[in-house]
Scaffold this motif. Structure first.
Motif, PDB file in Angstrom:
ATOM      1  N   MET A   1       0.841  -1.152   0.000  1.00  0.00           N
ATOM      2  CA  MET A   1       0.000   0.000   0.000  1.00  0.00           C
ATOM      3  C   MET A   1       0.893   1.223   0.000  1.00  0.00           C
ATOM      4  O   MET A   1       1.829   1.310   0.790  1.00  0.00           O
ATOM      5  CB  MET A   1      -0.876  -0.045   1.254  1.00  0.00           C
ATOM      6  N   GLN A   2       0.621   2.155  -0.877  1.00  0.00           N
ATOM      7  CA  GLN A   2       1.421   3.366  -0.982  1.00  0.00           C
ATOM      8  C   GLN A   2       0.514   4.590  -1.083  1.00  0.00           C
ATOM      9  O   GLN A   2      -0.673   4.459  -1.327  1.00  0.00           O
ATOM     10  CB  GLN A   2       2.324   3.310  -2.202  1.00  0.00           C
ATOM     11  N   THR A  19     -11.021  -6.946   7.443  1.00  0.00           N
ATOM     12  CA  THR A  19     -12.326  -7.144   6.803  1.00  0.00           C
ATOM     13  C   THR A  19     -12.240  -8.113   5.629  1.00  0.00           C
ATOM     14  O   THR A  19     -13.261  -8.579   5.147  1.00  0.00           O
ATOM     15  CB  THR A  19     -12.922  -5.810   6.312  1.00  0.00           C
ATOM     16  N   PHE A  20     -11.025  -8.429   5.184  1.00  0.00           N
ATOM     17  CA  PHE A  20     -10.841  -9.298   4.016  1.00  0.00           C
ATOM     18  C   PHE A  20     -10.434 -10.719   4.372  1.00  0.00           C
ATOM     19  O   PHE A  20     -10.286 -11.551   3.493  1.00  0.00           O
ATOM     20  CB  PHE A  20      -9.810  -8.684   3.065  1.00  0.00           C
ATOM     21  N   ALA A  52      -8.415  -8.300  -1.025  1.00  0.00           N
ATOM     22  CA  ALA A  52      -8.009  -7.027  -0.439  1.00  0.00           C
ATOM     23  C   ALA A  52      -7.402  -6.115  -1.494  1.00  0.00           C
ATOM     24  O   ALA A  52      -7.713  -4.919  -1.554  1.00  0.00           O
ATOM     25  CB  ALA A  52      -7.021  -7.255   0.699  1.00  0.00           C
ATOM     26  N   THR A  53      -6.546  -6.665  -2.335  1.00  0.00           N
ATOM     27  CA  THR A  53      -5.909  -5.880  -3.389  1.00  0.00           C
ATOM     28  C   THR A  53      -6.957  -5.296  -4.330  1.00  0.00           C
ATOM     29  O   THR A  53      -6.919  -4.108  -4.652  1.00  0.00           O
ATOM     30  CB  THR A  53      -4.907  -6.747  -4.180  1.00  0.00           C
ATOM     31  N   GLY A  69      -0.929  -3.219  -4.256  1.00  0.00           N
ATOM     32  CA  GLY A  69      -0.493  -4.221  -5.215  1.00  0.00           C
ATOM     33  C   GLY A  69       0.050  -5.441  -4.499  1.00  0.00           C
ATOM     34  O   GLY A  69       0.286  -5.422  -3.295  1.00  0.00           O
ATOM     35  N   SER A  70       0.249  -6.489  -5.234  1.00  0.00           N
ATOM     36  CA  SER A  70       0.807  -7.720  -4.677  1.00  0.00           C
ATOM     37  C   SER A  70       2.295  -7.565  -4.458  1.00  0.00           C
ATOM     38  O   SER A  70       2.983  -6.863  -5.192  1.00  0.00           O
ATOM     39  CB  SER A  70       0.564  -8.888  -5.630  1.00  0.00           C
TER      40      SER A  70
END
Length: 75
Positions: A1-2, A19-20, A52-53, A69-70
């Protein structure tokens, strides 16, 4: 996450990511000045991570659009 707001912390990250699915680990990385650089989470299945992604990428968190992103290992 950015592209994260400075107010995002470990507790907020865990709350959003949980939540995921079941989270194995989540972390907030900061630089020497305390600025948030990156967040990451690890779920117990790939399905939860993909979900989530898909859901979080491009979402607004504290009025900032985030990139999710992964994880890709550097060669």
């Amino acid at each position: 996450m950015q592209n994260l707001d400075l107010s995002i912390d470990h507790k907020a990250l865990h709350g959003k990511f949980s939540t995921f699915g079941n989270i194995v680990s989540c972390k907030v990385a900061v630089d020497a000045s305390g600025q948030v650089k990156r967040l990451w989470g690890l779920w117990n299945t790939c399905r939860y991570a993909q979900k989530a992604t898909e859901k979080l990428n491009g979402m607004l968190l504290n009025d900032k659009q985030v990139y999710v992103g992964s994880f890709l290992m550097r060669q």
